[in-house]
Design a protein around this motif. Structure first.
Motif, PDB file in Angstrom:
ATOM      1  N   HIS A 155      36.854 -77.986 -20.364  1.00  0.00           N
ATOM      2  CA  HIS A 155      35.814 -76.978 -20.552  1.00  0.00           C
ATOM      3  C   HIS A 155      34.637 -77.223 -19.615  1.00  0.00           C
ATOM      4  O   HIS A 155      34.021 -76.270 -19.121  1.00  0.00           O
TER       5      HIS A 155
ATOM      6  N   MET B 150      33.284 -74.626 -16.713  1.00  0.00           N
ATOM      7  CA  MET B 150      31.879 -74.239 -16.561  1.00  0.00           C
ATOM      8  C   MET B 150      31.431 -74.374 -15.099  1.00  0.00           C
ATOM      9  O   MET B 150      30.730 -73.503 -14.570  1.00  0.00           O
TER      10      MET B 150
ATOM     11  N   THR C  35      40.228 -67.297 -16.369  1.00  0.00           N
ATOM     12  CA  THR C  35      40.452 -68.743 -16.381  1.00  0.00           C
ATOM     13  C   THR C  35      41.905 -68.994 -16.754  1.00  0.00           C
ATOM     14  O   THR C  35      42.446 -68.337 -17.642  1.00  0.00           O
TER      15      THR C  35
ATOM     16  N   SER D 268      43.239 -70.386 -23.424  1.00  0.00           N
ATOM     17  CA  SER D 268      42.508 -70.738 -22.199  1.00  0.00           C
ATOM     18  C   SER D 268      42.802 -69.745 -21.079  1.00  0.00           C
ATOM     19  O   SER D 268      42.106 -69.746 -20.060  1.00  0.00           O
TER      20      SER D 268
ATOM     21  N   VAL E  49      27.230 -67.289 -20.563  1.00  0.00           N
ATOM     22  CA  VAL E  49      27.906 -68.537 -20.944  1.00  0.00           C
ATOM     23  C   VAL E  49      27.404 -69.697 -20.095  1.00  0.00           C
ATOM     24  O   VAL E  49      27.170 -70.812 -20.595  1.00  0.00           O
ATOM     25  N   THR E  50      27.208 -69.454 -18.799  1.00  0.00           N
ATOM     26  CA  THR E  50      26.812 -70.548 -17.904  1.00  0.00           C
ATOM     27  C   THR E  50      25.340 -70.929 -18.042  1.00  0.00           C
ATOM     28  O   THR E  50      24.882 -71.867 -17.381  1.00  0.00           O
TER      29      THR E  50
ATOM     30  N   PRO F 179      30.280 -78.466 -23.773  1.00  0.00           N
ATOM     31  CA  PRO F 179      30.551 -77.024 -23.816  1.00  0.00           C
ATOM     32  C   PRO F 179      31.877 -76.723 -24.505  1.00  0.00           C
ATOM     33  O   PRO F 179      32.846 -77.482 -24.390  1.00  0.00           O
TER      34      PRO F 179
ATOM     35  N   ILE G 188      33.914 -73.224 -24.458  1.00  0.00           N
ATOM     36  CA  ILE G 188      33.821 -71.891 -23.855  1.00  0.00           C
ATOM     37  C   ILE G 188      33.925 -70.784 -24.899  1.00  0.00           C
ATOM     38  O   ILE G 188      33.125 -69.836 -24.910  1.00  0.00           O
ATOM     39  N   ASP G 189      34.885 -70.899 -25.789  1.00  0.00           N
ATOM     40  CA  ASP G 189      35.105 -69.829 -26.766  1.00  0.00           C
ATOM     41  C   ASP G 189      33.931 -69.709 -27.740  1.00  0.00           C
ATOM     42  O   ASP G 189      33.552 -68.603 -28.130  1.00  0.00           O
TER      43      ASP G 189
END
Length: 336
Positions: A91, A95, A108, A173, A185-186, A193, A195-196
């Motif tokens: 993850h 990022m 991704t 993913s 998100v970033t 982190p 992501i989800d």
């Protein structure tokens, strides 16, 4: 982060800033034998708006870095190579890739070829034409090992409880995100982190489609039981207070049981019967001690993560970013 390296045939800053329709971010770890095949298949795709490939070498111990550099030198489509200074986790690598991606949509995917590259266009078009912020993939048949499938199912069931996500949505993913979601998100700068979890904090305009899932082409999965547990901890402690609330409920429940047990002891004493022996006392003591240590462990996990975040533990350290200009594009310009 050091400035983009620019040996030939690398892009100039102006060409690197040009937007594309689709960016594909691939975290690479022990992927030297498969990433070349993946890049070749992705380079043959013709998505609307063009394509960009982002490879993130997450401190891979094999020669993945050399392979990725060669792919950048021979690229027929825009390709960005990002190198982490050490291994930070999947993850974290994603990022870093998202931060350099410039597509209107970003997909991704893993480097193991279990997600067929031809499914990329299907996923991209579904997100783009349906105006979805995020589109996940689901599999009719999963070709992971049995224990991995059980771990994924457990993580998704836990995510149903901890995250504000559509019920039953499979968190894969292999996903497509809009530039809006990627930008938000970033913004997250913490060292853990997920992501989800970050996606669910940004949008609820989410859909899913069914795609094929193939057997692993080579090698074994990089996900061990330890990595899955760490991933679950990121999910449980970074995006929900439910574990702490469950610890409170457990404490209250044990307190109620203690009161009930005390009443039984008082009643036995009044009736003239001696209290029960040491076996029952030890059982209750061990049970209460176990719950107390569980509560302390949950609280300690939260405090420890807050401590490391406050101390500036890095999410990822990027050693180098290389943006490669496609070889075919260079030859056309030279000819002109």
């Amino acid at each position: 982060m050091r400035p983009d390296a620019s040996p030939a045939p690398l892009a100039s800053p102006s060409s690197a800033a040009e937007p594309v329709g689709l960016s594909i971010v691939v975290p690479v770890y022990r992927g030297a034998s498969t990433v070349g095949t993946l890049v070749a298949a992705l380079s043959a795709l013709k998505p609307a708006g063009g394509i960009e490939i982002v490879l993130v070498n997450d401190g891979s111990p094999d020669n993945s870095g050399e392979v990725c550099r060669r792919l950048a030198a021979e690229a027929s489509v825009p390709l960005t190579y990002v190198e982490h200074a050490r291994n930070f986790g999947e993850h974290n690598a994603v990022m870093s890739g998202l931060r350099v991606a410039r597509g209107s949509y970003v997909i991704t995917m893993d480097d193991d070829l279990q997600n067929p590259p031809e499914e990329v266009l299907k996923l991209y078009d579904h997100a783009r034409l349906g105006d979805w912020d995020v589109v996940y993939t689901r599999y009719a048949v999963k070709e992971h090992e049995g224990w991995r499938n059980l771990g994924s199912r457990f993580a998704n069931d836990v995510a149903d409880l901890l995250l504000d996500k559509p019920r039953g949505l499979y968190l894969s993913s292999f996903r497509c995100m809009s530039a809006l979601v990627v930008r938000e998100v970033t913004r997250y700068a913490g060292p853990y982190p997920y992501i989800d979890g970050l996606i669910m904090q940004v949008t609820q305009r989410i859909d899913s489609i069914e795609v094929m899932h193939l057997k692993r082409a080579e090698g074994r999965s990089n996900y061990t039981l330890r990595r899955l547990v760490r991933l679950w901890l990121n999910l449980a402690t970074n995006f929900s207070l439910l574990p702490v609330r469950l610890a409170v409920v457990a404490g209250v429940a044990m307190g109620v049981l203690g009161v009930i047990a005390a009443l039984f002891v008082i009643i036995e004493a009044i009736l003239g019967d001696p209290p029960s022996g040491w076996a029952s006392t030890m059982t209750v003591t061990l049970l209460i001690s176990g719950v107390q240590f569980l509560i302390l462990g949950v609280l300690g996990e939260y405090v420890g993560r807050a401590f490391l975040s406050a101390n500036g533990k890095p999410q990822g350290v990027v050693r180098e970013v290389v943006r490669a200009r496609p070889v075919m594009q260079t030859s056309v310009e030279d000819a002109a």
